[in-house]
Design an enzyme around this catalytic site. Structure first.
Site, PDB file in Angstrom:
ATOM      1  CG  ASP A 145      -3.614   7.138   9.244  1.00 38.69           C
ATOM      2  OD1 ASP A 145      -3.454   7.713   8.406  1.00 38.69           O
ATOM      3  OD2 ASP A 145      -3.123   5.809   9.494  1.00 38.69           O
TER       4      ASP A 145
ATOM      5  CE1 TYR B 114      -7.701  -2.743   6.524  1.00 33.77           C
ATOM      6  CE2 TYR B 114      -6.400  -1.951   4.860  1.00 33.77           C
ATOM      7  CZ  TYR B 114      -6.584  -2.301   6.158  1.00 33.77           C
ATOM      8  OH  TYR B 114      -5.639  -1.486   7.029  1.00 33.77           O
TER       9      TYR B 114
ATOM     10  CD  GLU C 249      -2.721  -0.767   2.387  1.00 36.03           C
ATOM     11  OE1 GLU C 249      -2.743   0.172   3.335  1.00 36.03           O
ATOM     12  OE2 GLU C 249      -3.635  -1.770   2.807  1.00 36.03           O
TER      13      GLU C 249
HETATM   14  O1  LIG Z   1      -1.164   0.771  10.975  1.00 39.53           O
HETATM   15  P1  LIG Z   1      -1.791  -0.502  11.193  1.00 39.53           P
HETATM   16  O2  LIG Z   1      -2.538  -0.435  12.546  1.00 39.53           O
HETATM   17  O3  LIG Z   1      -1.016  -1.721  10.786  1.00 39.53           O
HETATM   18  O4  LIG Z   1      -3.061  -0.566   9.896  1.00 39.53           O
HETATM   19  C1  LIG Z   1      -2.861  -0.750   8.722  1.00 39.53           C
HETATM   20  C2  LIG Z   1      -2.944   0.672   8.194  1.00 39.53           C
HETATM   21  O5  LIG Z   1      -1.762   1.316   8.424  1.00 39.53           O
HETATM   22  C3  LIG Z   1      -2.980   0.886   6.650  1.00 39.53           C
HETATM   23  O6  LIG Z   1      -3.755   0.177   5.972  1.00 39.53           O
HETATM   24  C4  LIG Z   1      -3.640   2.284   6.769  1.00 39.53           C
HETATM   25  C5  LIG Z   1      -2.852   3.557   7.161  1.00 39.53           C
HETATM   26  N1  LIG Z   1      -3.827   4.505   7.024  1.00 39.53           N
HETATM   27  C6  LIG Z   1      -5.238   3.953   7.187  1.00 39.53           C
HETATM   28  C7  LIG Z   1      -6.401   4.805   7.432  1.00 39.53           C
HETATM   29  C8  LIG Z   1      -7.515   4.072   7.428  1.00 39.53           C
HETATM   30  C9  LIG Z   1      -7.321   2.564   7.293  1.00 39.53           C
HETATM   31  C10 LIG Z   1      -6.214   1.962   6.942  1.00 39.53           C
HETATM   32  C11 LIG Z   1      -5.239   2.657   6.935  1.00 39.53           C
END
Ligand SMILES: O=P(O)(O)OC[C@@H](O)[C@@H](O)c1c[nH]c2ccccc12
Length: 269
Positions: free
Chosen positions: A60, A175, A49
């Site tokens: 975030d 997802y 990603e």
């Molecule tokens: O950071 P984590 O807890 O490993 O989760 C994945 C995430 O970072 C990535 O998929 C993502 C980054 N920013 C996001 C905002 C919403 C959903 C998902 C995301």
């Protein structure tokens, strides 16, 4: 065939779960992001990603918020910059399917038609827009599919019928958000996560991947039993943060990249 579909088909044949890292592009700079993407592939990632840094990353946690601040501290990082990093990574020999990750606002500001011109035939196979509600995604989904890009939906462990409606239309992968709240390393997940994943599994034949909070080999294995992929963002972005000084000096960049590789190899097992 879309590269994400091909990757999941190969993984199914190998009986393996996809490891899908997330990184913030431009953290600490655009060229280093290309080096990190190469390192993620060498470490065994199956797709990646590519996060567009954003000034208001509502979903975030602190780790990715700081990564966005670091990326934006060098000046703007535009959607075009992130696509250019994807092209540079391809030119450097990276074969991983790329999933462009952006909040909706930068895309709206850029303009949908112009955005899809930008991302067409640039090696982008998927798109994740966490704050685009399913009720508003019909037009964007059609524009994405028209250029062989899968708009990957997120489902959270909330109401089942909404989950089924989203999952039944999903392309690429679904997802599955492991916990309510924001991104960030966790030791425990939503109480009903196993039933939630079974509900999603039952609602679609499209692969499902789990994200939010995953940071260890045992967590990757745990979710690998129920899902076709596992997404790891904050834990990897935190490792990048830990070695950011090493990455920023030519004579120690390799050392920094080696530490990122070792961490991801450990996750993959
Ligand atoms: O950071 P984590 O807890 O490993 O989760 C994945 C995430 O970072 C990535 O998929 C993502 C980054 N920013 C996001 C905002 C919403 C959903 C998902 C995301």
């Amino acid at each position: 065939m879309n590269a994400i579909d091909a990757a999941f088909q190969r993984l199914r044949e190998e009986g393996r779960t996809a490891l899908i890292p997330f990184l913030t592009i431009g953290d600490p700079d655009l060229d280093t992001s290309v080096d990190i993407i190469k390192t993620l592939e060498e470490a065994g990632a199956d797709m990646v990603e590519l996060g567009v840094p954003y000034s208001d990353p509502l979903a975030d946690g602190p780790v990715i918020q700081r990564a966005s601040e670091r990326a934006l501290s060098n000046g703007r990082v535009t959607l075009a910059d992130v696509v250019h990093v994807a092209e540079n990574a391809r030119q450097a020999g990276v074969k991983l399917p790329f999933i462009l990750f952006s909040y909706y606002n930068p895309i709206l500001q850029y303009g949908l038609d112009r955005f899809f011109e930008l991302v067409t035939a640039k090696g982008i196979s998927g798109l994740i827009i966490p704050d685009l509600p399913i009720e508003e995604d019909v037009e964007l989904r059609a524009m994405a599919e028209a250029v062989d890009i899968h708009l990957i939906p997120l489902v959270a462990p909330t109401s089942n019928d909404r989950v089924k409606r989203i999952a039944s239309k999903a392309r690429g992968f679904v997802y599955c958000v492991s916990s309510l709240g924001v991104t960030g390393v966790r030791s425990d997940f939503h109480a009903g996560i196993d039933e939630f994943l079974s509900t999603v599994r039952g609602a679609t034949s499209t692969p499902i991947a789990v994200g939010f909070g995953i940071s260890s080999r045992e967590q990757v294995e745990r979710f690998g039993k129920q899902a076709d992929g596992v997404i790891v963002g904050s834990a990897i972005v935190r490792k990048i943060e830990e070695v950011v000084q090493l990455l920023q000096a030519a004579e120690t960049k390799r050392q920094g990249l080696d530490q990122i590789r070792a961490f991801v190899q450990e996750l993959r097992g």
